[in-house]
Motif scaffolding. Sequence first.
Motif, PDB file in Angstrom:
ATOM      1  N   TYR A   1      67.231 -24.038 -88.269  1.00 52.09           N
ATOM      2  CA  TYR A   1      66.135 -23.073 -88.445  1.00 52.09           C
ATOM      3  C   TYR A   1      65.522 -22.560 -87.143  1.00 52.09           C
ATOM      4  CZ  TYR A   1      61.151 -21.023 -89.020  1.00 52.09           C
ATOM      5  OH  TYR A   1      60.449 -20.229 -89.213  1.00 52.09           O
ATOM      6  N   ASN A   2      65.254 -23.264 -86.093  1.00 52.22           N
ATOM      7  CA  ASN A   2      64.610 -22.737 -84.741  1.00 52.22           C
ATOM      8  C   ASN A   2      65.865 -22.080 -84.245  1.00 52.22           C
ATOM      9  OD1 ASN A   2      61.951 -23.663 -84.606  1.00 52.22           O
ATOM     10  ND2 ASN A   2      62.643 -25.710 -84.733  1.00 52.22           N
ATOM     11  N   LEU A   3      66.910 -22.366 -84.225  1.00 52.41           N
ATOM     12  CA  LEU A   3      68.283 -22.021 -83.332  1.00 52.41           C
ATOM     13  C   LEU A   3      68.367 -20.373 -84.031  1.00 52.41           C
ATOM     14  CD1 LEU A   3      70.559 -22.468 -81.448  1.00 52.41           C
ATOM     15  CD2 LEU A   3      71.866 -23.106 -83.568  1.00 52.41           C
ATOM     16  N   ILE A   4      68.152 -20.091 -85.331  1.00 53.86           N
ATOM     17  CA  ILE A   4      68.497 -18.882 -85.782  1.00 53.86           C
ATOM     18  C   ILE A   4      67.233 -17.795 -85.477  1.00 53.86           C
ATOM     19  CG2 ILE A   4      68.803 -17.637 -88.081  1.00 53.86           C
ATOM     20  CD1 ILE A   4      70.368 -20.029 -88.932  1.00 53.86           C
ATOM     21  N   VAL A   5      66.097 -18.362 -85.708  1.00 47.27           N
ATOM     22  CA  VAL A   5      64.841 -17.708 -85.681  1.00 47.27           C
ATOM     23  C   VAL A   5      64.295 -17.258 -84.262  1.00 47.27           C
ATOM     24  CG1 VAL A   5      62.474 -17.682 -86.052  1.00 47.27           C
ATOM     25  CG2 VAL A   5      63.862 -18.485 -87.990  1.00 47.27           C
ATOM     26  N   HIS A   6      64.761 -18.209 -83.339  1.00 49.44           N
ATOM     27  CA  HIS A   6      64.262 -18.014 -81.945  1.00 49.44           C
ATOM     28  C   HIS A   6      65.409 -17.719 -80.966  1.00 49.44           C
ATOM     29  CE1 HIS A   6      60.459 -19.291 -83.131  1.00 49.44           C
ATOM     30  NE2 HIS A   6      60.809 -20.752 -83.602  1.00 49.44           N
ATOM     31  N   GLU A   7      66.399 -18.566 -80.582  1.00 51.28           N
ATOM     32  CA  GLU A   7      67.277 -18.096 -79.586  1.00 51.28           C
ATOM     33  C   GLU A   7      68.641 -18.765 -79.923  1.00 51.28           C
ATOM     34  OE1 GLU A   7      68.399 -17.736 -74.998  1.00 51.28           O
ATOM     35  OE2 GLU A   7      66.263 -17.953 -75.432  1.00 51.28           O
ATOM     36  N   ILE A   8      69.786 -18.131 -80.628  1.00 50.02           N
ATOM     37  CA  ILE A   8      70.861 -18.784 -80.806  1.00 50.02           C
ATOM     38  C   ILE A   8      71.658 -18.939 -79.389  1.00 50.02           C
ATOM     39  CG2 ILE A   8      72.329 -16.590 -81.119  1.00 50.02           C
ATOM     40  CD1 ILE A   8      73.652 -18.346 -83.591  1.00 50.02           C
ATOM     41  N   GLY A   9      71.239 -18.315 -78.387  1.00 49.55           N
ATOM     42  CA  GLY A   9      71.991 -18.311 -77.266  1.00 49.55           C
ATOM     43  C   GLY A   9      71.800 -19.349 -76.470  1.00 49.55           C
ATOM     44  N   VAL A  10      70.945 -20.554 -76.954  1.00 46.08           N
ATOM     45  CA  VAL A  10      71.004 -21.754 -76.285  1.00 46.08           C
ATOM     46  C   VAL A  10      72.242 -22.497 -76.322  1.00 46.08           C
ATOM     47  CG1 VAL A  10      68.396 -21.922 -76.331  1.00 46.08           C
ATOM     48  CG2 VAL A  10      69.830 -22.992 -78.358  1.00 46.08           C
ATOM     49  N   LEU A  11      73.252 -22.301 -77.358  1.00 46.58           N
ATOM     50  CA  LEU A  11      74.295 -22.990 -77.437  1.00 46.58           C
ATOM     51  C   LEU A  11      75.163 -22.792 -76.253  1.00 46.58           C
ATOM     52  CD1 LEU A  11      75.205 -21.794 -81.020  1.00 46.58           C
ATOM     53  CD2 LEU A  11      74.397 -24.168 -80.457  1.00 46.58           C
ATOM     54  N   ARG A  12      74.818 -21.835 -75.033  1.00 43.05           N
ATOM     55  CA  ARG A  12      75.345 -21.925 -74.017  1.00 43.05           C
ATOM     56  C   ARG A  12      75.384 -23.105 -73.203  1.00 43.05           C
ATOM     57  NH1 ARG A  12      72.235 -17.310 -73.526  1.00 43.05           N
ATOM     58  NH2 ARG A  12      71.168 -18.374 -71.689  1.00 43.05           N
ATOM     59  N   ALA A  13      74.708 -24.183 -73.683  1.00 43.18           N
ATOM     60  CA  ALA A  13      74.168 -25.249 -72.920  1.00 43.18           C
ATOM     61  C   ALA A  13      75.465 -26.339 -73.061  1.00 43.18           C
ATOM     62  CB  ALA A  13      72.978 -26.131 -73.378  1.00 43.18           C
ATOM     63  N   PHE A  14      76.362 -26.078 -74.114  1.00 45.49           N
ATOM     64  CA  PHE A  14      77.526 -26.869 -74.021  1.00 45.49           C
ATOM     65  C   PHE A  14      78.396 -26.719 -72.755  1.00 45.49           C
ATOM     66  CE2 PHE A  14      76.472 -27.221 -78.557  1.00 45.49           C
ATOM     67  CZ  PHE A  14      76.631 -28.417 -78.770  1.00 45.49           C
ATOM     68  N   ASN A  15      77.988 -25.685 -71.771  1.00 46.31           N
ATOM     69  CA  ASN A  15      78.729 -25.540 -70.711  1.00 46.31           C
ATOM     70  C   ASN A  15      78.026 -26.261 -69.729  1.00 46.31           C
ATOM     71  OD1 ASN A  15      79.771 -24.707 -68.357  1.00 46.31           O
ATOM     72  ND2 ASN A  15      79.337 -22.311 -68.662  1.00 46.31           N
ATOM     73  N   PRO A  16      78.732 -27.413 -69.239  1.00 48.90           N
ATOM     74  CA  PRO A  16      78.208 -28.160 -68.068  1.00 48.90           C
ATOM     75  C   PRO A  16      77.726 -27.849 -66.842  1.00 48.90           C
ATOM     76  CG  PRO A  16      80.713 -28.583 -68.365  1.00 48.90           C
ATOM     77  CD  PRO A  16      80.287 -27.545 -69.342  1.00 48.90           C
ATOM     78  N   MET A  17      78.130 -26.409 -66.668  1.00 47.68           N
ATOM     79  CA  MET A  17      77.777 -25.691 -65.544  1.00 47.68           C
ATOM     80  C   MET A  17      76.272 -25.702 -65.436  1.00 47.68           C
ATOM     81  SD  MET A  17      79.927 -25.515 -63.145  1.00 47.68           S
ATOM     82  CE  MET A  17      78.860 -24.327 -61.999  1.00 47.68           C
ATOM     83  N   TYR A  18      75.488 -25.477 -66.430  1.00 45.57           N
ATOM     84  CA  TYR A  18      74.359 -25.516 -66.512  1.00 45.57           C
ATOM     85  C   TYR A  18      73.446 -26.908 -66.045  1.00 45.57           C
ATOM     86  CZ  TYR A  18      74.145 -21.382 -69.242  1.00 45.57           C
ATOM     87  OH  TYR A  18      74.392 -19.890 -69.588  1.00 45.57           O
ATOM     88  N   ILE A  19      74.169 -27.837 -65.991  1.00 43.96           N
ATOM     89  CA  ILE A  19      73.518 -29.139 -65.414  1.00 43.96           C
ATOM     90  C   ILE A  19      73.616 -28.882 -63.861  1.00 43.96           C
ATOM     91  CG2 ILE A  19      74.119 -31.578 -65.090  1.00 43.96           C
ATOM     92  CD1 ILE A  19      75.138 -31.722 -67.665  1.00 43.96           C
TER      93      ILE A  19
ATOM     94  N   ALA B   1      65.684 -23.969 -78.372  1.00 44.59           N
ATOM     95  CA  ALA B   1      65.494 -22.686 -78.782  1.00 44.59           C
ATOM     96  C   ALA B   1      63.980 -22.261 -79.041  1.00 44.59           C
ATOM     97  CB  ALA B   1      66.104 -22.324 -80.001  1.00 44.59           C
ATOM     98  N   TYR B   2      63.293 -23.040 -79.324  1.00 45.50           N
ATOM     99  CA  TYR B   2      61.650 -22.943 -79.678  1.00 45.50           C
ATOM    100  C   TYR B   2      61.038 -22.739 -78.347  1.00 45.50           C
ATOM    101  CZ  TYR B   2      56.845 -23.801 -81.054  1.00 45.50           C
ATOM    102  OH  TYR B   2      55.568 -23.538 -81.009  1.00 45.50           O
ATOM    103  N   LEU B   3      61.316 -23.586 -77.499  1.00 40.72           N
ATOM    104  CA  LEU B   3      60.680 -23.637 -76.203  1.00 40.72           C
ATOM    105  C   LEU B   3      60.942 -22.404 -75.246  1.00 40.72           C
ATOM    106  CD1 LEU B   3      60.855 -27.579 -75.230  1.00 40.72           C
ATOM    107  CD2 LEU B   3      58.673 -25.987 -75.865  1.00 40.72           C
ATOM    108  N   ARG B   4      62.111 -21.906 -75.588  1.00 38.94           N
ATOM    109  CA  ARG B   4      62.534 -20.635 -74.700  1.00 38.94           C
ATOM    110  C   ARG B   4      61.517 -19.376 -74.944  1.00 38.94           C
ATOM    111  NH1 ARG B   4      66.553 -20.061 -70.888  1.00 38.94           N
ATOM    112  NH2 ARG B   4      67.681 -18.221 -71.968  1.00 38.94           N
ATOM    113  N   LYS B   5      60.907 -19.743 -76.249  1.00 43.15           N
ATOM    114  CA  LYS B   5      59.915 -18.610 -76.688  1.00 43.15           C
ATOM    115  C   LYS B   5      58.467 -19.033 -76.401  1.00 43.15           C
ATOM    116  CE  LYS B   5      61.651 -15.350 -80.055  1.00 43.15           C
ATOM    117  NZ  LYS B   5      61.321 -14.783 -81.379  1.00 43.15           N
TER     118      LYS B   5
END
Length: 755
Positions: free
Chosen positions: A259-277, A338-342
Amino acid sequence: MSLEVENPPGIETTRQLKRQDSLYGDAEKVSSFKHHGSEGGWSRLLHLAFQSVGIIYGDVGTSPLYAISSTFPDGIKNNDDLLGVLSLILYTLILIPMVKYVFIVLYADDNGDGGTFALYSLISRHAKVRLIPNQQAEDAMVSNYGIEAPSSQLRRAQWLKQKLESSKAAKIGLFTITILGTSMVMGDGTLTPAISVLSAVSGIREKVPSLTETQVVWISVPILFVLFSVQRYGTDKVGYSFAPIITVWFFLIAGIGVYNLIVHEIGVLRAFNPMYIVDYFRRNGKEGWVSLGGVILCVTGTEGMYADLSHFSIKAIQISFSTVLLPSVALCYIGQTAYLRKFPESVADTFFRSIPELMFWPTFIIAILSAIIASQAMLSGAFAILSKALSLGCFPSVQVIHTSKSYAGQVYIPEVNFLMGLASIIVTITFRTTTEIGNAYGICVVTVFSITTHLTTIVMLLVWRKKFIFILLFYVVFSSIELIYLSSILTKFVQGGYLPFCFSLVLMALMITWHYVQVMKYWYELDHIVPADDVTALLEKHEVRRIPGVGLLYSDLVQGIPPVFPRLVQRIPSVHSVFLFMSIKHLPIPHVAPVERFLFRQVGPREHRMFRCVARYGYSDMLEESVLFKGFLSERLKMFIQEEVVFEMNSTAGDTQTSPDEVIDPEVCGHDENITSDLALWVEKEKQLIDTEMERGVVYLMGETNVIAGPKSSAAKKIVVDYVYTFLRKNLMEGEKVLSIPKDQLLKVGITYEI
């Protein structure tokens, strides 16, 4: 009164048969045991997988209540940091509980049992590393242990085995890290209820903001009291009764995450890229490294999953983890991010603030119930590990209650439960917030992870004998990850991190003291044993008379006559008609089949009716009640008498290969049918006599051993032996209670050991 009987017909009593008295080695020989869930089809496997969701994943599953808030105790400074932390959480979940534990470490089971002591006992069966000297070369050759002596081609395993066996420092080191791991698991079991319940209850402030922090704490205290009170019923009753709640919890947190992923920001799925670490550490430097102490809380309870292995099969855990636990928890963390991004200002109460309005109260109630169940299961796993330590002589005698007839590993230890409950309540009242409790919790978690990595590496080298590159890869990858996490969490030593170290130091001191004196006591008895051949002379010297009944003299020794026996016949010159030198031996395996429980040897001439008996138990076996124990003992003793006569008859005929339990054949044995018939009558007469003496009464004799330090001992040794050990021995459970011996049938013989 002297009770005598003629010798068996056709057998010369003076003839000494050339039979090796291998009781010392035979005491280790038992058949293999298949643990729970080791057999069955797919329906059984899926059923176990479903059950495991409600029993062993509660702790890992409730970590979203506090993990992210503990990672950002000072708030979120950059929104992109959320992607870096989410990436860290996702890959930590994948690497440590999934790759390391579920698909590698779970296979390092000890006949179905897991945990640090299970690893230690597995190693001890392949190399003589135990400090109590009750092993022989035969131990490594018995097929039931499921081991092979390293061959000449496997030089690495042979080299490691020799190093471990020849190095006292290695033995002490292995023992020390094992009890450190056990101590940390006990600390984990103390902190899990505190942080889980406090995190769940604090959610009520979202709807009742007038509640103060102090009020939340005092609401949590009675819940903790109830939690530890119901522990006596065990996971089998409490856990299974509420297992559907954990299942509902996983569906709830997964649904809320989606629910939070769809409502707030689905773009957080980018975190599967380890470069963000990489970007996260580049941006935050030292602060990012320190924040790892909060990230590691996402995998709390993983060691408990390994400790509860005996309740399920490896495949069942692999299925349930991969299809239920990991997706649900990962989706929950993704949704929170996703929720905390907002709403980054809501990081202190991320979980409850991210719940949709209509779902708040159902989720709040399920969260509290899940926290209780998760804590209860973690405590059960901690007790199971501690019971293994106790049976291997590494913990003072306490009462162990088995709470399940179906699962041998589920136990309850009243004294320890009380102390852990008291400690958990004190921690909750003192620390008040999940942040400082989380600092202490993280140190327990990472330390146990590291110890398991080191012990599993030894298992890989010594037992599995995998390719060196695979072992090196396992050790370097996971020890490096755990070292980084440990270095981070240690920076919070002053902010609560000191708690598990203090707790572990106290527990380790008790375990080391107890084990040290037990080892010294064992060596003292070995140095002062009475040879079995001297029994007749000893009885004649003190003019010992035989009295009706059966006497059981308990000792740790499995060979020779314990030094308390001469003391007994000196003070009370009488011995029961049937007399057994009893030894309770806990093997480094989980279970021993009841039919293999007792081993006997004749002591002295046959007419003395004196025997040496070893009752063997696995570290997960419980001792029988007195009536049941006597029944088993009587039947096995009668079988032994018959087998011994058959063996001697066959030996007289020159057939030393015939099994003792085979029927006597006069033609094979070289005796006529009359002698065989007389022999059968004699055996029956002996069996009837044993039944008669059992009915007359059984008396249990135990040495009331007073262990003191020698006059030339150092001051430290005198403090440890004369004060600490004596205090533990006098204030904890006595041996007769552990063995379920009726008080009205107990006779204690006082003796002093100067070590």
